[in-house]
Design a protein around this motif. Sequence first.
Motif, short mmCIF file in Angstrom:
data_model
loop_
_atom_site.label_atom_id
_atom_site.label_comp_id
_atom_site.label_asym_id
_atom_site.label_seq_id
_atom_site.Cartn_x
_atom_site.Cartn_y
_atom_site.Cartn_z
N LEU A 240 0.85 -1.20 0.00
CA LEU A 240 0.00 0.00 0.00
C LEU A 240 0.88 1.24 0.00
CD1 LEU A 240 -2.61 -1.13 2.68
CD2 LEU A 240 -2.90 -1.12 0.20
N ARG A 241 0.53 2.21 -0.80
CA ARG A 241 1.34 3.42 -0.89
C ARG A 241 1.02 4.37 0.26
NH1 ARG A 241 4.26 2.61 -4.97
NH2 ARG A 241 3.49 1.37 -6.73
N TRP A 242 2.02 5.12 0.64
CA TRP A 242 1.87 6.03 1.78
C TRP A 242 0.78 7.05 1.53
CZ3 TRP A 242 3.56 5.65 6.58
CH2 TRP A 242 3.40 6.76 7.42
N ASP A 243 0.66 7.53 0.31
CA ASP A 243 -0.32 8.57 0.00
C ASP A 243 -1.66 8.01 -0.47
OD1 ASP A 243 1.36 10.65 0.67
OD2 ASP A 243 2.27 10.71 -1.33
N PHE A 244 -1.86 6.68 -0.33
CA PHE A 244 -3.14 6.07 -0.65
C PHE A 244 -4.05 6.27 0.56
CE2 PHE A 244 -5.64 2.09 -1.84
CZ PHE A 244 -6.18 2.65 -2.98
N VAL A 245 -5.06 5.45 0.70
CA VAL A 245 -5.97 5.57 1.84
C VAL A 245 -5.18 5.43 3.15
CG1 VAL A 245 -7.97 4.56 2.98
CG2 VAL A 245 -7.86 4.64 0.48
N TYR B 145 4.48 -5.91 5.08
CA TYR B 145 3.05 -5.99 4.80
C TYR B 145 2.80 -6.89 3.59
CZ TYR B 145 1.76 -2.57 8.27
OH TYR B 145 1.54 -1.94 9.47
N THR B 146 3.79 -7.07 2.77
CA THR B 146 3.67 -7.95 1.61
C THR B 146 4.83 -8.94 1.58
OG1 THR B 146 3.76 -8.09 -0.79
CG2 THR B 146 4.74 -6.13 0.22
#
Length: 385
Positions: free
Chosen positions: A22-27, A110-111
């Motif tokens: 998950l990207r930092w600037d995503f949800v 996380y992955t």
Amino acid sequence: MNNMLNFSDLKRAPDLICFSHLRWDFVFQRPQHLMTRFSKYLRVFFIEEWIEEETAASFLEIRQPLPRLWIATPHIARGLSDDEALLLQQEWMEALMLQQVIRYFICWYYTPMALRISQQLQPSMTVYDCMDELAAFKMPPAGLKEAEAELFKLANLVFTGGESLYDAKCLQHPRVYAFPSGIDFQHFSTARIPRRDPDDQHDIPYPRLGFFGVLDERLDIPLLKGLAMAQPDWHFILIGPVAKIDPASLPVAPNIHYLGMRSYVNLPDYISNWNVALLLFARNESTRFISPTKTPEYLAAGKPVVSTPIKDVVTTYGDRGLVHIAEGVNEFAMAAGKALRQSSDPNWLQSVDTYLAKISWDSTWDKMAGLICGELRMVDTELTL
């Protein structure tokens, strides 16, 4: 603080390298909540999955949104093979370690797929924060299950994002701990006080029933469509990006409003002006083990919640009478009707607050940090023997 160890009890504080799908600037969700808190005590390096570039140049973008938190995003030129992309990322990781003088560190995953770019690293300990069953999501990467099995062998600690996921993972590792979604109560409870209605929501009629989150294969599209048809005077507001599904598959109706992605900071402005909050999750493999972060966020905002029967929502909130549980259009509409009349119930809100007081992100982080510090102190003791 609890009675467990914290970083001040250690002889030396480690750095933390977090690998995230998950990207930092995503949800803004679990990774951001936890890593922000870790960065108050440790240097945190948040490594994102790579982005394919149209240009011929590959590069590693590094930025620093907080004093002790760095975001590293690999940009890979189109046309490179998987092996070439992998080699570049390994080289960038080694360069980052040298530039930032990272010698004593934790690897946090996380992955499991990130094992490929970090296999040359030698962390003092490894943490797998299994927030979702990624293999059950739409279009999982090839080799994910095999990579997770390898990560279980390497991990010192395994955390899960909910009780259902804990039940699925607890026999695969000797030290698995369930840490369901926490809540930043101070942030979301500001929605209980009337706030200015955002411009893009201002003209939407009442009553308003809202959902925020990623619109993907977990969204129950037939339920949303059926509710909009059955209750034409209700207005359904959906906030969040569309991912892994065709936007054309989303139902269109005069009373369905897609507002797109909005910042975490501004969410209370939107929720404050809703009547009911919704968990419109389908019942499928991708939702079998989820523990939605938005559940306590909705409740902290003081909004009645109606959810489909997701197991962790039922056992954690439904069985306590904090959330309405319903399945199918008719049953869901009836539950939503009850919820529309519930916000003025002080007994319900008191029960909500009593429960939410136990599950803050600060408390979750504190317990995780205690387990990590205990493990690190054992490692330090073994090294000095």
